[in-house]
Design a protein around this motif. Structure first.
Motif, mmCIF file in Angstrom:
data_model
loop_
_atom_site.group_PDB
_atom_site.id
_atom_site.type_symbol
_atom_site.label_atom_id
_atom_site.label_comp_id
_atom_site.label_asym_id
_atom_site.label_seq_id
_atom_site.Cartn_x
_atom_site.Cartn_y
_atom_site.Cartn_z
ATOM 1 N N ALA A 1 0.847 -1.204 0.000
ATOM 2 C CA ALA A 1 0.000 0.000 0.000
ATOM 3 C C ALA A 1 0.880 1.250 0.000
ATOM 4 N N ASN A 2 1.888 1.245 0.858
ATOM 5 C CA ASN A 2 2.798 2.396 0.944
ATOM 6 C C ASN A 2 3.533 2.663 -0.347
ATOM 7 N N ALA A 3 3.853 1.588 -1.062
ATOM 8 C CA ALA A 3 4.596 1.759 -2.319
ATOM 9 C C ALA A 3 3.803 2.592 -3.323
ATOM 10 N N HIS A 4 2.486 2.698 -3.114
ATOM 11 C CA HIS A 4 1.659 3.530 -3.992
ATOM 12 C C HIS A 4 1.732 5.014 -3.612
ATOM 13 N N GLY A 5 2.423 5.300 -2.502
ATOM 14 C CA GLY A 5 2.559 6.695 -2.089
ATOM 15 C C GLY A 5 1.288 7.303 -1.539
ATOM 16 N N ILE A 6 0.430 6.479 -0.957
ATOM 17 C CA ILE A 6 -0.848 6.996 -0.449
ATOM 18 C C ILE A 6 -0.648 7.686 0.906
ATOM 19 N N PRO A 7 -1.568 8.571 1.292
ATOM 20 C CA PRO A 7 -1.309 9.423 2.461
ATOM 21 C C PRO A 7 -1.399 8.725 3.824
ATOM 22 N N TYR A 8 -2.088 7.589 3.890
ATOM 23 C CA TYR A 8 -2.215 6.977 5.224
ATOM 24 C C TYR A 8 -2.295 5.462 5.124
ATOM 25 N N VAL A 9 -1.455 4.796 5.903
ATOM 26 C CA VAL A 9 -1.461 3.333 5.989
ATOM 27 C C VAL A 9 -1.271 2.961 7.452
ATOM 28 N N ALA A 10 -2.076 2.023 7.929
ATOM 29 C CA ALA A 10 -1.905 1.601 9.322
ATOM 30 C C ALA A 10 -2.304 0.144 9.474
ATOM 31 N N THR A 11 -1.744 -0.490 10.481
ATOM 32 C CA THR A 11 -2.261 -1.781 10.923
ATOM 33 C C THR A 11 -2.931 -1.567 12.272
ATOM 34 N N ALA A 12 -3.889 -2.412 12.560
ATOM 35 C CA ALA A 12 -4.622 -2.304 13.820
ATOM 36 C C ALA A 12 -5.015 -3.710 14.247
ATOM 37 N N SER A 13 -5.608 -3.800 15.428
ATOM 38 C CA SER A 13 -5.972 -5.112 15.956
ATOM 39 C C SER A 13 -7.223 -4.971 16.804
ATOM 40 N N VAL A 14 -8.094 -5.968 16.723
ATOM 41 C CA VAL A 14 -9.268 -5.900 17.599
ATOM 42 C C VAL A 14 -8.869 -6.099 19.056
ATOM 43 N N GLY A 15 -7.621 -6.473 19.294
ATOM 44 C CA GLY A 15 -7.118 -6.523 20.677
ATOM 45 C C GLY A 15 -6.896 -5.130 21.243
ATOM 46 N N PHE A 16 -6.860 -4.133 20.381
ATOM 47 C CA PHE A 16 -6.639 -2.747 20.821
ATOM 48 C C PHE A 16 -7.687 -1.847 20.175
ATOM 49 N N PRO A 17 -8.931 -1.941 20.661
ATOM 50 C CA PRO A 17 -10.042 -1.277 19.967
ATOM 51 C C PRO A 17 -9.945 0.246 19.940
ATOM 52 N N GLN A 18 -9.406 0.861 20.997
ATOM 53 C CA GLN A 18 -9.331 2.332 20.985
ATOM 54 C C GLN A 18 -8.339 2.814 19.938
ATOM 55 N N ASP A 19 -7.217 2.093 19.875
ATOM 56 C CA ASP A 19 -6.204 2.410 18.863
ATOM 57 C C ASP A 19 -6.799 2.242 17.462
ATOM 58 N N LEU A 20 -7.579 1.166 17.295
ATOM 59 C CA LEU A 20 -8.217 0.890 15.996
ATOM 60 C C LEU A 20 -9.141 2.045 15.602
ATOM 61 N N GLN A 21 -9.990 2.453 16.532
ATOM 62 C CA GLN A 21 -10.953 3.511 16.207
ATOM 63 C C GLN A 21 -10.271 4.858 15.981
ATOM 64 N N ARG A 22 -9.231 5.101 16.726
ATOM 65 C CA ARG A 22 -8.473 6.343 16.513
ATOM 66 C C ARG A 22 -7.923 6.369 15.085
#
Lengths: 300, 393
Positions: free
Chosen positions: A165-186
């Motif tokens: 995804a990053n190789a496309h030069g897009i403005p935002y890429v992230a990984t998240a986990s349902v183990g960390f729901p607040q981080d995911l929603q943020r």
């Protein structure tokens, strides 16, 4: 907000990580969202006619084209002058994203369309019965990468989708986990606030496919992150801006919770290989918490 | 206003008049002139439309699917392999009841790879749920786009339309066209208003999982709508006549069939050649004619039955095959007489023009010559027997 954006009563398995992830995502994005969904578990369990869990406009077309359908939706919203008030989310499972849907997704990224793509990564084709995908981890036992006397499971590591995804030069890429729901929603809230293509890949345990206890979904997800096997990372304009720091636990802590890795428990050589994958992640993303840091997401 | 235009250029002009909000397509010969033209119109600010460049035909079809689902008129075009690559999406668009417009610049199918014209591509997509029109000339191509949008977006229909134009012959041919004016088009084709759309004000779920309890009825409903389309098309073409002054039946066209003893049934640009041959043979006192099929889906069985039931000998000309069976159009023409008392003494089937082999006036004369009392199935015209003897060691 009165209306439920993702209502209960759907037919997901007990302990389904994807249903949890989907609810967290849509609640973070809010009611002014249109969703295009690839074929997969989520589509099947949330929209069995004549019922639907979705409180937002939602469309399913095919296995591999949610990114392209969402592109049409986005273009139509621009034409109607409504794009600034509506979020467009395309979403699918790991197979629909990293395998059969990769071409459509790459096209969406390259066109710069204002769409958030969410990959619910349960690391195999669960809807068809636990066949391996490009995001199945090394040595996992699936129905098409079975462990046997001549094999210790899936022979390749996960396809590096966030980097693709990053190789496309897009403005935002992230990984998240349902183990960390607040981080995911943020991360979802941040993503939809950024114009352009965004990619979030969410680790969503599957009790059926991973063969863990349904009550342990959140625990399994957390353990993957803490072992360094699912680094939670965040990129803006391809620059790594934050990672979740960990005090790395041995990968066995994660593997032993799941039947899909059961065949490895008396095989230290294979476990060593998986530990090396974790060590590589820990080093690459500088995941290890230092004495002055708390066990939290930290700016790079 | 009469203008001298290339077929593809004429399509871009009429598409512009239809004001699609979203256009998406992928390059393939011989369709490319169409989308190049539209891209230029958008670039020049002449056409207010979102032009989405995609990485494949699969995505082009998916983009127009998403756009129409959001309540915006959309347009795409393709040919041959591109149409096949869209195939999965085409079935889906029709199943979702989305009135997409697609121009198919008809081209042969690989292998062997061949960029020239036949109708194997769109004929193979006959079961996907799209309404399918076949144009004889560029004027008809233009008019069928207007008629097509009207039919597709009719609230009683809500189905996609494919306008098929023979690749190169019509896409790259040049004719004098009566190009409609914007006021006329606006009178005939109102802005698209969706029955259902993706709108956060009124959320709904499109494309849910449908189990055996409900699936059959949804497919049945599309089949029933196609029956209604058969009735609707002549009504829409009558309205078209009032606005534009050009008369089409819409489903079929008869050419000198009244007292004919021998009639060829065909689709597309070859009908122009057949008309010339009919005129020549008529001048010599031969009672021959043409039945042109404009609407291939829904298939106008009843119209064909009525027009052919008293014709002694009928030849069906296919520019496509159903490998392993009889030729597709011939099968359907024969099926029009299923369970009927009256029927032609002979319905012979001929295949010609595959992969761009010219169908000349001599080819048509050969078909009339072979239309004897002996019924022929899948008889190839202009085959080169010497090539079939070639061997490789």
């Amino acid at each position: 907000m009165n209306r439920q954006l993702f209502a209960p009563g759907h037919t997901a398995c007990v302990g389904c990580g994807q249903s949890l992830g989907a609810r967290l995502v849509i609640e973070a994005s809010g009611p002014n969202t249109i969703v295009a969904n690839n074929t997969g578990c989520l589509e099947v369990f949330s929209t069995k006619y004549p019922e639907s869990s979705w409180g937002v406009p939602w469309i399913h077309s095919l296995f591999e084209n949610a990114a392209a359908v969402a592109s049409g939706i986005e273009a139509a919203l621009i034409y109607l002058g409504k794009k600034d008030t509506v979020n467009v989310i395309a979403q699918g499972g790991d197979g629909g994203t990293a395998d059969i849907g990769l071409q459509a997704l790459s096209g969406m990224f390259e066109r710069g369309q204002d769409i958030l793509y969410v990959c619910y990564d349960n690391e195999a084709y669960m809807n068809t019965g636990i066949q391996r995908s490009g995001l199945t981890p090394f040595d996992a036992n699936t129905t098409t990468s079975p462990a046997g006397s001549a094999s210790s499971g899936n022979i390749r590591p996960k396809k590096p989708m966030p980097e693709i995804a990053n190789a496309h030069g897009i403005p935002y890429v992230a990984t998240a986990s349902v183990g960390f729901p607040q981080d995911l929603q943020r991360k979802v809230k941040k993503a939809v606030s950024i114009k352009g293509p965004k990619y979030i890949q969410i680790h969503v345990p599957c009790p059926l496919g991973w063969r863990h206890e349904p009550v342990q979904t959140a625990q399994v997800a957390k353990t993957a992150v803490e072992a360094g096997l699912y680094p939670l990372v965040e990129y803006e304009n391809t620059r790594l801006i934050a990672v979740r720091k960990i005090k790395p636990s041995p990968v066995e802590e994660y593997l032993k919770l799941q039947g899909r890795f059961k065949h490895l428990l008396n095989n230290p050589e294979e476990i060593k290989k998986i530990q090396e994958i974790a060590n590589h992640n820990i080093e690459k993303y500088n995941l290890r918490v230092t004495s002055s840091e708390k066990n939290l997401s930290t700016e790079c | 206003m009469r203008e001298f235009l290339e077929g593809s250029q004429a399509v871009t002009r009429v598409v512009k008049l239809c004001k699609p909000g979203v256009i998406s397509a992928y390059p393939i010969t011989p369709q490319t002139h169409i989308v190049e033209g539209l891209a230029q119109m958008v670039a020049d600010g002449q056409l207010n439309s979102q032009f989405v460049n995609v990485e494949s035909e699969h995505s082009a079809a998916s983009v127009v699917l998403g756009a129409v689902a959001t309540g915006v008129r959309a347009y795409t075009a393709t040919s041959s392999q591109g149409l096949f690559y869209m195939g999965e999406v085409l079935f889906n668009i029709a199943g979702l009841r989305l009135p997409v417009m697609l121009t198919c610049a008809n081209r042969a199918i690989s292998a062997p790879i061949n960029i020239w014209n036949d109708q194997q591509d769109s004929v193979s997509m006959r079961d996907c749920g799209f309404i399918q029109f076949y144009a004889e000339d560029i004027q008809e191509v233009v008019d069928l786009h207007l008629i097509g949008y009207r039919v597709a977006e009719d609230k009683s229909v809500m189905l996609p339309v494919m306008v098929c134009m023979d690749g190169f012959i019509l896409t790259h041919g040049i004719e004098t066209i009566d190009m409609p004016q914007q006021e006329e088009v606006d009178k005939f084709l109102p802005p698209y208003s969706a029955l259902y759309k993706l709108d956060p004000e009124r959320p709904l779920t499109m494309g849910p999982l449908v189990d055996p309890e409900y699936y059959m009825e949804m497919r049945f409903a599309i089949q029933e709508t196609h029956k209604e389309v058969i009735k609707l098309i002549p009504q829409i073409t009558a309205q078209f006549f009032k606005v534009f002054g050009r008369q089409y039946h819409g489903l079929i066209e008869e050419y000198r069939t009244k007292d004919a003893q021998r009639v060829i049934v065909a689709m597309g640009s070859v009908c122009g050649t057949i008309k010339e041959v009919v005129d020549e043979l008529r001048a010599k006192g031969k009672k021959v004619g043409l039945l042109k099929i404009t609407t291939y889906r829904p298939f106008p069985h009843q119209e064909i039955y009525e027009r052919l039931k008293n014709i002694p000998r009928v030849a069906v000309l296919d520019k496509a095959l159903s490998l392993g069976s009889y030729a597709p159009l011939a099968v359907e023409v024969k099926a029009a007489f299923f369970g009927k008392k009256k029927q032609p003494q002979v319905i012979s089937s001929f295949v010609a023009g595959l992969g761009g082999r010219d169908i000349t006036k001599d080819s048509i004369k050969e078909i009339f010559r072979l239309l004897t009392a002996k019924e022929r199935a899948c008889e190839f015209i202009d085959l080169k027997p010497e090539l079939l003897k070639e061997t490789y060691e």
